[in-house]
Scaffold this motif. Sequence first.
Motif, PDB file in Angstrom:
ATOM      1  N   LEU A  18       0.874  -1.160   0.000  1.00 16.63           N
ATOM      2  CA  LEU A  18       0.000   0.000   0.000  1.00 16.63           C
ATOM      3  C   LEU A  18       0.918   1.218   0.000  1.00 16.63           C
ATOM      4  N   ILE A  19       0.652   2.169  -0.866  1.00 17.66           N
ATOM      5  CA  ILE A  19       1.510   3.346  -0.990  1.00 17.66           C
ATOM      6  C   ILE A  19       0.816   4.514  -0.307  1.00 17.66           C
ATOM      7  N   THR A  20       1.471   5.063   0.706  1.00 18.46           N
ATOM      8  CA  THR A  20       0.886   6.176   1.458  1.00 18.46           C
ATOM      9  C   THR A  20       0.883   7.446   0.618  1.00 18.46           C
ATOM     10  N   TYR A  21       0.154   8.442   1.100  1.00 17.07           N
ATOM     11  CA  TYR A  21       0.110   9.745   0.444  1.00 17.07           C
ATOM     12  C   TYR A  21       1.507  10.347   0.325  1.00 17.07           C
ATOM     13  N   ASP A  22       2.385  10.021   1.295  1.00 16.63           N
ATOM     14  CA  ASP A  22       3.758  10.521   1.301  1.00 16.63           C
ATOM     15  C   ASP A  22       4.713   9.670   0.465  1.00 16.63           C
ATOM     16  N   GLY A  23       4.207   8.608  -0.160  1.00 15.67           N
ATOM     17  CA  GLY A  23       5.044   7.781  -1.017  1.00 15.67           C
ATOM     18  C   GLY A  23       5.738   6.612  -0.339  1.00 15.67           C
ATOM     19  N   LEU A  24       5.404   6.327   0.909  1.00 14.14           N
ATOM     20  CA  LEU A  24       5.992   5.168   1.594  1.00 14.14           C
ATOM     21  C   LEU A  24       5.243   3.895   1.216  1.00 14.14           C
ATOM     22  N   ASN A  25       5.976   2.796   1.073  1.00 19.09           N
ATOM     23  CA  ASN A  25       5.371   1.504   0.757  1.00 19.09           C
ATOM     24  C   ASN A  25       5.183   0.704   2.040  1.00 19.09           C
ATOM     25  N   LEU A  26       3.954   0.247   2.268  1.00 15.92           N
ATOM     26  CA  LEU A  26       3.642  -0.571   3.430  1.00 15.92           C
ATOM     27  C   LEU A  26       3.221  -1.963   2.951  1.00 15.92           C
ATOM     28  N   PRO A  27       4.063  -2.990   3.143  1.00 18.72           N
ATOM     29  CA  PRO A  27       3.694  -4.333   2.689  1.00 18.72           C
ATOM     30  C   PRO A  27       2.596  -4.932   3.569  1.00 18.72           C
ATOM     31  N   VAL A  28       1.617  -5.564   2.920  1.00 14.18           N
ATOM     32  CA  VAL A  28       0.531  -6.247   3.621  1.00 14.18           C
ATOM     33  C   VAL A  28       0.203  -7.535   2.880  1.00 14.18           C
ATOM     34  N   GLY A  35     -15.764 -13.001  -4.516  1.00 17.86           N
ATOM     35  CA  GLY A  35     -17.127 -12.557  -4.246  1.00 17.86           C
ATOM     36  C   GLY A  35     -17.239 -11.053  -4.082  1.00 17.86           C
ATOM     37  N   PHE A  36     -16.111 -10.369  -3.946  1.00 19.60           N
ATOM     38  CA  PHE A  36     -16.090  -8.910  -3.826  1.00 19.60           C
ATOM     39  C   PHE A  36     -15.846  -8.327  -5.214  1.00 19.60           C
ATOM     40  N   THR A  37     -16.696  -7.390  -5.635  1.00 20.91           N
ATOM     41  CA  THR A  37     -16.673  -6.915  -7.022  1.00 20.91           C
ATOM     42  C   THR A  37     -15.805  -5.696  -7.277  1.00 20.91           C
ATOM     43  N   GLY A  38     -15.150  -5.149  -6.261  1.00 20.01           N
ATOM     44  CA  GLY A  38     -14.270  -4.001  -6.453  1.00 20.01           C
ATOM     45  C   GLY A  38     -12.820  -4.432  -6.592  1.00 20.01           C
ATOM     46  N   PHE A  39     -11.910  -3.454  -6.529  1.00 17.37           N
ATOM     47  CA  PHE A  39     -10.477  -3.748  -6.558  1.00 17.37           C
ATOM     48  C   PHE A  39      -9.967  -4.155  -5.179  1.00 17.37           C
ATOM     49  N   MET A  40     -10.317  -3.340  -4.160  1.00 19.22           N
ATOM     50  CA  MET A  40      -9.775  -3.612  -2.837  1.00 19.22           C
ATOM     51  C   MET A  40     -10.688  -3.037  -1.770  1.00 19.22           C
ATOM     52  N   VAL A  41     -10.754  -3.728  -0.642  1.00 17.73           N
ATOM     53  CA  VAL A  41     -11.484  -3.242   0.524  1.00 17.73           C
ATOM     54  C   VAL A  41     -10.564  -3.387   1.733  1.00 17.73           C
ATOM     55  N   ILE A  42     -10.672  -2.419   2.652  1.00 14.74           N
ATOM     56  CA  ILE A  42      -9.770  -2.338   3.791  1.00 14.74           C
ATOM     57  C   ILE A  42     -10.560  -1.839   5.000  1.00 14.74           C
ATOM     58  N   ASN A  43     -10.063  -2.106   6.188  1.00 17.20           N
ATOM     59  CA  ASN A  43     -10.695  -1.589   7.395  1.00 17.20           C
ATOM     60  C   ASN A  43     -10.438  -0.086   7.496  1.00 17.20           C
ATOM     61  N   LYS A  44     -11.441   0.672   7.944  1.00 17.07           N
ATOM     62  CA  LYS A  44     -11.313   2.131   8.047  1.00 17.07           C
ATOM     63  C   LYS A  44     -10.149   2.551   8.935  1.00 17.07           C
ATOM     64  N   GLN A  45      -9.872   1.798   9.998  1.00 16.90           N
ATOM     65  CA  GLN A  45      -8.774   2.149  10.902  1.00 16.90           C
ATOM     66  C   GLN A  45      -7.424   2.118  10.191  1.00 16.90           C
ATOM     67  N   ASP A  46      -7.261   1.233   9.229  1.00 17.53           N
ATOM     68  CA  ASP A  46      -5.994   1.114   8.507  1.00 17.53           C
ATOM     69  C   ASP A  46      -5.717   2.314   7.612  1.00 17.53           C
ATOM     70  N   LEU A  47      -6.735   3.120   7.336  1.00 15.82           N
ATOM     71  CA  LEU A  47      -6.571   4.269   6.450  1.00 15.82           C
ATOM     72  C   LEU A  47      -5.851   5.440   7.108  1.00 15.82           C
ATOM     73  N   ASP A  48      -5.825   5.468   8.434  1.00 11.69           N
ATOM     74  CA  ASP A  48      -5.212   6.599   9.139  1.00 11.69           C
ATOM     75  C   ASP A  48      -3.775   6.854   8.701  1.00 11.69           C
ATOM     76  N   SER A  49      -3.004   5.801   8.567  1.00 10.21           N
ATOM     77  CA  SER A  49      -1.591   5.967   8.214  1.00 10.21           C
ATOM     78  C   SER A  49      -1.372   6.183   6.715  1.00 10.21           C
ATOM     79  N   LEU A  50      -2.396   5.947   5.894  1.00  9.22           N
ATOM     80  CA  LEU A  50      -2.239   6.056   4.445  1.00  9.22           C
ATOM     81  C   LEU A  50      -2.547   7.457   3.915  1.00  9.22           C
ATOM     82  N   ASN A  51      -3.456   8.162   4.571  1.00  4.68           N
ATOM     83  CA  ASN A  51      -3.866   9.506   4.155  1.00  4.68           C
ATOM     84  C   ASN A  51      -4.355   9.568   2.711  1.00  4.68           C
ATOM     85  N   TRP A  52      -5.119   8.585   2.287  1.00  2.00           N
ATOM     86  CA  TRP A  52      -5.687   8.583   0.941  1.00  2.00           C
ATOM     87  C   TRP A  52      -6.879   9.538   0.877  1.00  2.00           C
TER      88      TRP A  52
END
Length: 120
Positions: A18-28, A35-52
């Motif tokens: 996952l690439i943060t807003y600041d350009g850091l790569n976070l491996p997950v 069964g999920f029709t989108g590209f990706m789904v994530i927990n809302k709490q995990d978004l804090d460090s990504l700043n998307w």
Amino acid sequence: MIQGTFGSKGQLFFEIDLITYDGLNLPVDAMFDTGFTGFMVINKQDLDSLNWAYMGNEPLINAQREIIFDRYSGKVLLDEQEYEIPVYAGDEIIEVLLGSEWLKILPLVVNYQVDILTLG
């Protein structure tokens, strides 16, 4: 092409960055969920460090029903290729999930008998 691993119950896992807003790569480790029709789904709490960037909300279909998710513009790295994709977030998501939208652009090869799992 990225190599995946099989979980103890037959789940399909791929390591992505996952690439943060600041350009850091976070491996997950992300589980592939056809069964999920989108590209990706994530927990809302995990978004804090990504700043998307927040893009609103949108209904999506999973294997059971239609659910309203918050949508973000996110960046991920798969097989040394960067993708800017819509990422959906929910409170009850316990793992990062890759959805079937990837199958429109990347081939998925699964062969349990010879332990082959690739995406791309």
